[in-house]
Design an enzyme around this catalytic site. Sequence first.
Site, PDB file in Angstrom:
ATOM      1  N   ARG A 120       0.839  -1.197   0.000  1.00  0.00           N
ATOM      2  CA  ARG A 120       0.000   0.000   0.000  1.00  0.00           C
ATOM      3  C   ARG A 120       0.873   1.246   0.000  1.00  0.00           C
ATOM      4  O   ARG A 120       1.934   1.277   0.593  1.00  0.00           O
ATOM      5  CB  ARG A 120      -0.851   0.033   1.275  1.00  0.00           C
ATOM      6  CG  ARG A 120      -1.942  -1.000   1.284  1.00  0.00           C
ATOM      7  CD  ARG A 120      -3.183  -0.460   1.952  1.00  0.00           C
ATOM      8  NE  ARG A 120      -3.005  -0.076   3.346  1.00  0.00           N
ATOM      9  CZ  ARG A 120      -3.855   0.720   3.992  1.00  0.00           C
ATOM     10  NH1 ARG A 120      -4.914   1.204   3.377  1.00  0.00           N
ATOM     11  NH2 ARG A 120      -3.652   1.025   5.267  1.00  0.00           N
ATOM     12  N   LYS A 185       3.185 -10.626   9.881  1.00  0.00           N
ATOM     13  CA  LYS A 185       2.538 -10.556   8.569  1.00  0.00           C
ATOM     14  C   LYS A 185       2.950 -11.750   7.703  1.00  0.00           C
ATOM     15  O   LYS A 185       4.128 -11.945   7.411  1.00  0.00           O
ATOM     16  CB  LYS A 185       2.947  -9.223   7.923  1.00  0.00           C
ATOM     17  CG  LYS A 185       2.208  -8.889   6.667  1.00  0.00           C
ATOM     18  CD  LYS A 185       2.171  -7.376   6.479  1.00  0.00           C
ATOM     19  CE  LYS A 185       1.841  -6.985   5.067  1.00  0.00           C
ATOM     20  NZ  LYS A 185       1.555  -5.561   4.933  1.00  0.00           N
ATOM     21  N   ARG A 322      -2.910   0.081  14.054  1.00  0.00           N
ATOM     22  CA  ARG A 322      -1.941  -0.695  14.820  1.00  0.00           C
ATOM     23  C   ARG A 322      -2.606  -1.164  16.090  1.00  0.00           C
ATOM     24  O   ARG A 322      -3.405  -0.440  16.678  1.00  0.00           O
ATOM     25  CB  ARG A 322      -0.712   0.161  15.209  1.00  0.00           C
ATOM     26  CG  ARG A 322       0.056   0.707  14.012  1.00  0.00           C
ATOM     27  CD  ARG A 322       0.880  -0.391  13.338  1.00  0.00           C
ATOM     28  NE  ARG A 322       1.538   0.084  12.130  1.00  0.00           N
ATOM     29  CZ  ARG A 322       1.043  -0.039  10.893  1.00  0.00           C
ATOM     30  NH1 ARG A 322      -0.108  -0.641  10.695  1.00  0.00           N
ATOM     31  NH2 ARG A 322       1.704   0.416   9.850  1.00  0.00           N
TER      32      ARG A 322
HETATM   33  P1  ATP Z   1      -0.886  -0.695   6.721  1.00  0.00           P
HETATM   34  O1  ATP Z   1      -1.474  -1.076   8.030  1.00  0.00           O
HETATM   35  O2  ATP Z   1      -0.950   0.764   6.442  1.00  0.00           O
HETATM   36  O3  ATP Z   1      -1.392  -1.517   5.576  1.00  0.00           O
HETATM   37  P2  ATP Z   1       1.684  -2.130   6.589  1.00  0.00           P
HETATM   38  O4  ATP Z   1       2.848  -1.925   7.470  1.00  0.00           O
HETATM   39  O5  ATP Z   1       1.040  -3.470   6.590  1.00  0.00           O
HETATM   40  O6  ATP Z   1       0.667  -0.960   6.902  1.00  0.00           O
HETATM   41  P3  ATP Z   1       1.778  -2.205   3.721  1.00  0.00           P
HETATM   42  O7  ATP Z   1       2.017  -1.101   2.772  1.00  0.00           O
HETATM   43  O8  ATP Z   1       0.401  -2.815   3.771  1.00  0.00           O
HETATM   44  O9  ATP Z   1       2.187  -1.729   5.152  1.00  0.00           O
HETATM   45  O10 ATP Z   1       2.801  -3.374   3.389  1.00  0.00           O
HETATM   46  C1  ATP Z   1       4.147  -3.056   3.119  1.00  0.00           C
HETATM   47  C2  ATP Z   1       5.005  -3.445   4.314  1.00  0.00           C
HETATM   48  O11 ATP Z   1       5.012  -4.843   4.421  1.00  0.00           O
HETATM   49  C3  ATP Z   1       6.458  -3.060   4.167  1.00  0.00           C
HETATM   50  O12 ATP Z   1       6.666  -1.768   4.633  1.00  0.00           O
HETATM   51  C4  ATP Z   1       7.155  -4.097   5.060  1.00  0.00           C
HETATM   52  O13 ATP Z   1       7.131  -3.734   6.417  1.00  0.00           O
HETATM   53  C5  ATP Z   1       6.265  -5.287   4.913  1.00  0.00           C
HETATM   54  N1  ATP Z   1       6.834  -6.242   3.955  1.00  0.00           N
HETATM   55  C6  ATP Z   1       7.600  -6.063   2.891  1.00  0.00           C
HETATM   56  N2  ATP Z   1       7.902  -7.209   2.280  1.00  0.00           N
HETATM   57  C7  ATP Z   1       7.284  -8.120   2.969  1.00  0.00           C
HETATM   58  C8  ATP Z   1       7.209  -9.493   2.828  1.00  0.00           C
HETATM   59  N3  ATP Z   1       7.794 -10.174   1.854  1.00  0.00           N
HETATM   60  N4  ATP Z   1       6.460 -10.108   3.739  1.00  0.00           N
HETATM   61  C9  ATP Z   1       5.818  -9.443   4.728  1.00  0.00           C
HETATM   62  N5  ATP Z   1       5.871  -8.140   4.899  1.00  0.00           N
HETATM   63  C10 ATP Z   1       6.612  -7.509   4.042  1.00  0.00           C
HETATM   64  C1  BTN Z   2       0.456  -4.909   1.378  1.00  0.00           C
HETATM   65  O1  BTN Z   2       0.519  -5.614   2.389  1.00  0.00           O
HETATM   66  O2  BTN Z   2       0.527  -3.677   1.409  1.00  0.00           O
HETATM   67  C2  BTN Z   2       0.221  -5.544   0.052  1.00  0.00           C
HETATM   68  C3  BTN Z   2       1.392  -6.291  -0.473  1.00  0.00           C
HETATM   69  C4  BTN Z   2       1.089  -6.899  -1.826  1.00  0.00           C
HETATM   70  C5  BTN Z   2       2.280  -7.567  -2.432  1.00  0.00           C
HETATM   71  C6  BTN Z   2       1.930  -8.245  -3.720  1.00  0.00           C
HETATM   72  S1  BTN Z   2       3.239  -9.275  -4.341  1.00  0.00           S
HETATM   73  C7  BTN Z   2       2.385  -9.473  -5.848  1.00  0.00           C
HETATM   74  C8  BTN Z   2       1.796  -8.112  -6.191  1.00  0.00           C
HETATM   75  N1  BTN Z   2       2.773  -7.292  -6.884  1.00  0.00           N
HETATM   76  C9  BTN Z   2       3.118  -6.234  -6.160  1.00  0.00           C
HETATM   77  O3  BTN Z   2       3.939  -5.364  -6.522  1.00  0.00           O
HETATM   78  N2  BTN Z   2       2.452  -6.198  -5.007  1.00  0.00           N
HETATM   79  C10 BTN Z   2       1.567  -7.336  -4.880  1.00  0.00           C
END
Ligand code: ATP
Ligand code: BTN
Length: 326
Positions: A120, A185, A322
């Site tokens: 996101r 996550k 959070r």
């Molecule tokens: P929100 O609650 O706003 O969605 P979020 O911390 O879950 O916040 P996202 O944008 O949904 O943020 O997801 C991106 C985040 O996920 C990254 O900033 C990192 O912390 C985490 N991330 C990145 N790669 C991975 C991965 N392979 N597996 C799990 N988490 C990852």
């Molecule tokens: C999140 O938690 O914010 C969403 C993460 C989504 C990751 C997947 S991996 C396959 C697809 N391609 C991307 O660049 N993002 C989504």
Amino acid sequence: MLARDLLDALAGGDAVSGAALARKAGVTRAAVWKQIEALRLKGVPVEAKVGGGYRLPWPTELLDGQRIRAGLAPATSAQVGMLEVHWEIDSTSSEIARRIPVLDDLAFVMAETQSAGRGRRGRPWLSPPGMNLYLSVLKRFDGGFASLSGLSLAVGVMLVRALGELGIRTAGLKWPNDVLAGNAKLAGILVELSGEYSGPCAAVIGVGLNIRLPDSVHERAGQPITDLASIVGGDPPGRNHIATVVVTELAEGLRTFERHGFAAFADEYAANDLLRDVPLRILDPRGDFEAVGEGVDERGALRVRVADGSVVTVDSAEVSVRRSAP
Ligand code: ATP
Ligand code: BTN
């Protein structure tokens, strides 16, 4: 020799000598070494054995589009448009978005690794090759953006179903787009819409599911993250089987969503809602506040009880949630 071929040669998990790898690919040992370094830079922890040879710390399975397709039930396969597996791509969601005009409904794109995987608000999604699942699917809808409310929550339910089929029953959903297990996550969902606000439109739904994370990704994620291997405490199911199950649940679930919307998923969402009755901190650009989770409404907006006892809904894409520190 390509990095993909090298990973394929090492996928069995046994040590293979540099000379054997070079012979197999018809390249020099220096070329093999170069690709080993390239894989390591992408996050694959290739080990060098004393006395020569390389191995992966665990066996893996590269994705095979034909195998995934063959695993689908005929009725599901008939619904699924293209199913493409790339070695490396910027982002599977960007790839679908670029091709929206020419793709069939329920076209899937997967990649072994993404150079610009995103979550996101443009946050990076770390995407080392050969270990996790990165896929996106195109779903067209006729009813405009309003008919799509709750889609990312419904996709969360589809993933929980897929995980259940794979024997994982400890995963739950954190509004709006995360699948968590043991407070970390496990998967993320990215839904991007295009088209007409009140006419034909398309959703590109991206899913990142962690199957086996190397330590380097844990260190870089900035929040607790987990993978199927840790949850099962050993070897996870094969990646092609996981992909087949996820594609099946998405294809079937998205068609149900098209007909019935979020209502068809609301009960299962509630049963897997990790924020229900939990003290939360809502990170809102207009001002953060504390609240307690009260489920979601019929559009998939988060309901929270605030300090004065009233219930307000939170649905801005700009808001993060959070769990409050105890
Ligand atoms: P929100 O609650 O706003 O969605 P979020 O911390 O879950 O916040 P996202 O944008 O949904 O943020 O997801 C991106 C985040 O996920 C990254 O900033 C990192 O912390 C985490 N991330 C990145 N790669 C991975 C991965 N392979 N597996 C799990 N988490 C990852
Ligand atoms: C999140 O938690 O914010 C969403 C993460 C989504 C990751 C997947 S991996 C396959 C697809 N391609 C991307 O660049 N993002 C989504």
